[in-house]
Write an enzyme that holds these catalytic residues in place. Structure first.
Site, PDB file in Angstrom:
ATOM      1  CG  HIS A 193      -5.261 -16.990  -3.122  1.00 22.20           C
ATOM      2  ND1 HIS A 193      -6.341 -16.411  -3.390  1.00 22.20           N
ATOM      3  CD2 HIS A 193      -4.583 -16.170  -2.343  1.00 22.20           C
ATOM      4  CE1 HIS A 193      -6.464 -15.129  -2.791  1.00 22.20           C
ATOM      5  NE2 HIS A 193      -5.234 -15.089  -1.950  1.00 22.20           N
ATOM      6  CG  HIS A 239       0.733 -13.540   2.963  1.00 21.58           C
ATOM      7  ND1 HIS A 239      -0.302 -13.161   3.396  1.00 21.58           N
ATOM      8  CD2 HIS A 239       0.642 -13.465   1.496  1.00 21.58           C
ATOM      9  CE1 HIS A 239      -1.306 -13.014   2.861  1.00 21.58           C
ATOM     10  NE2 HIS A 239      -0.845 -13.210   1.704  1.00 21.58           N
ATOM     11  CG  ASP A 266      -1.853 -12.602  -4.686  1.00 22.14           C
ATOM     12  OD1 ASP A 266      -1.726 -12.422  -5.970  1.00 22.14           O
ATOM     13  OD2 ASP A 266      -2.495 -11.830  -3.902  1.00 22.14           O
ATOM     14  CG  ASP A 267      -1.034 -16.188  -0.733  1.00 23.48           C
ATOM     15  OD1 ASP A 267      -0.635 -14.912  -0.903  1.00 23.48           O
ATOM     16  OD2 ASP A 267      -2.216 -16.513  -0.266  1.00 23.48           O
TER      17      ASP A 267
END
Length: 352
Positions: free
Chosen positions: A237, A130, A76-77
């Site tokens: 992440h 986010h 993620d991210d």
């Protein structure tokens, strides 16, 4: 002899110019287009109101992957400056995984997203900024999704079918909106909590931090030893250096343990792209509505957004069109041909 020297020189310049045109066009394709700035909720377009009306479907989220020997590694991210290192390791191991990307980070790192997609990894939506989606209005939720889907589509040519809500925060209203947009919601059943490693300080005395590289590695060991019957979707992440580094280690360990590493779409058995109601919005006949939203001009700064929609930023300076650049190249080619003919004529004259 002079003619031949001039021909060699001109041919070299022509190659340089052609290469420069290619790079110039690529840069202008990014710089001449615009997206919302980072750090603020992206604007809602009235063309997206279709997602706000009618009954909402609150079907189930995806939380597992196949069977006990199947593992879907998800990141993620990103994309970030640390994503390429992870992609290198994925290339070495030869497996495909899923990246849930933040639109704003995609804007700052379009080439990294393109590399991940071209390598065969699945790209999913993780919103533009986010936020915790249940805290937003329905319009804000739709805008977060649409702008992220748009930038992914502009770079890859594909509209993702899968998304992950930030923090895993979701309720019936959010789930209903996402499903109405045709999206499949992916959560996880194993969380490394590796995002907390962004503040890890190995030199701190008497640190009270619960999550450490050692604790993350211990979690992975326990999951490898006792995987759930329904398979694993793990959360990691690639936004910060240490989490991305640990993610690379995890990849190697899971692979060596004999797990079948898959994308989430492969686990579920459905197409990763273009099965959404969002695709209708991106029809060229109505895509111009996206250009009405306020935007910023792309720059190389990490605090600015690269821009990839169809509208030109008011603050961007005018640049030569693709046609004028190609025309310049065409005249160079014509000049080269003329010089070849002239040299041929001189050679014939000298022969007599």
């Amino acid at each position: 002899m002079l003619c031949r020297s001039l021909l060699v020189l001109l041919a070299g310049l022509l190659l340089v110019q052609a290469h420069g045109v290619d790079l110039s066009l690529q840069k202008r394709q990014v710089a001449a287009k615009s997206y919302p700035p980072c750090g603020t909720s992206p604007p809602f377009d009235p063309a997206w109101s279709t997602f706000l009306s009618g009954a909402l479907d609150t079907g189930a989220d995806i939380t597992a992957c196949g069977n006990s020997k199947t593992w879907s590694l998800t990141y993620d991210d990103g994309p970030s400056e640390y994503t390429p290192g992870l992609l290198d390791q994925l290339d070495t191991v030869g497996v495909k995984t899923t990246f849930f990307v933040i639109g704003c980070n995609v804007a700052n790192n379009p080439s990294i997203l393109r590399r991940a997609y071209q390598a065969g990894h699945q790209i999913g939506i993780h919103t533009w900024t986010h936020p915790s989606l249940p805290k937003l209005t329905s319009e804000q939720i739709v805008a977060e999704i649409m702008w992220t889907a748009k930038i992914i589509r502009d770079i890859t040519g594909q509209t993702p079918t899968y998304m992950r809500p930030p923090y895993g925060d979701i309720d019936a209203r959010v789930r209903g909106l996402l499903h109405k947009m045709g999206l499949k919601v992916v959560i996880w059943n194993r969380d490394t909590d590796d995002w907390e490693l962004q503040t890890f300080n190995p030199n701190a005395q008497n640190s009270s931090q619960v999550v450490t590289p050692t604790s993350v590695r211990a979690s992975i060991s326990s999951w490898i030893a006792s995987p759930p019957a329904e398979g694993i979707i793990s959360l990691e992440h690639d936004l910060f250096q240490l989490p991305a580094q640990i993610a690379g280690e995890t990849l190697q360990r899971v692979s060596m343990a004999g797990f079948n590493i898959n994308t989430v779409a492969s686990c579920v058995g459905t197409a990763p792209y273009n099965n959404t109601a969002i695709e209708v919005i991106f029809n060229p006949a109505i895509a111009s509505s996206l250009s009405k939203a306020p935007s910023t001009t792309a720059s190389a700064s990490a605090n600015s957004t690269a821009t990839l929609t169809a509208s030109k930023s008011p603050s961007s300076s005018p640049s030569p069109s693709a046609g004028s650049i190609r025309a310049s190249l065409d005249w160079s080619i014509i000049g080269t041909i003329a010089l070849v003919l002239l040299c041929s004529q001189l050679d014939v004259s000298n022969a007599f």
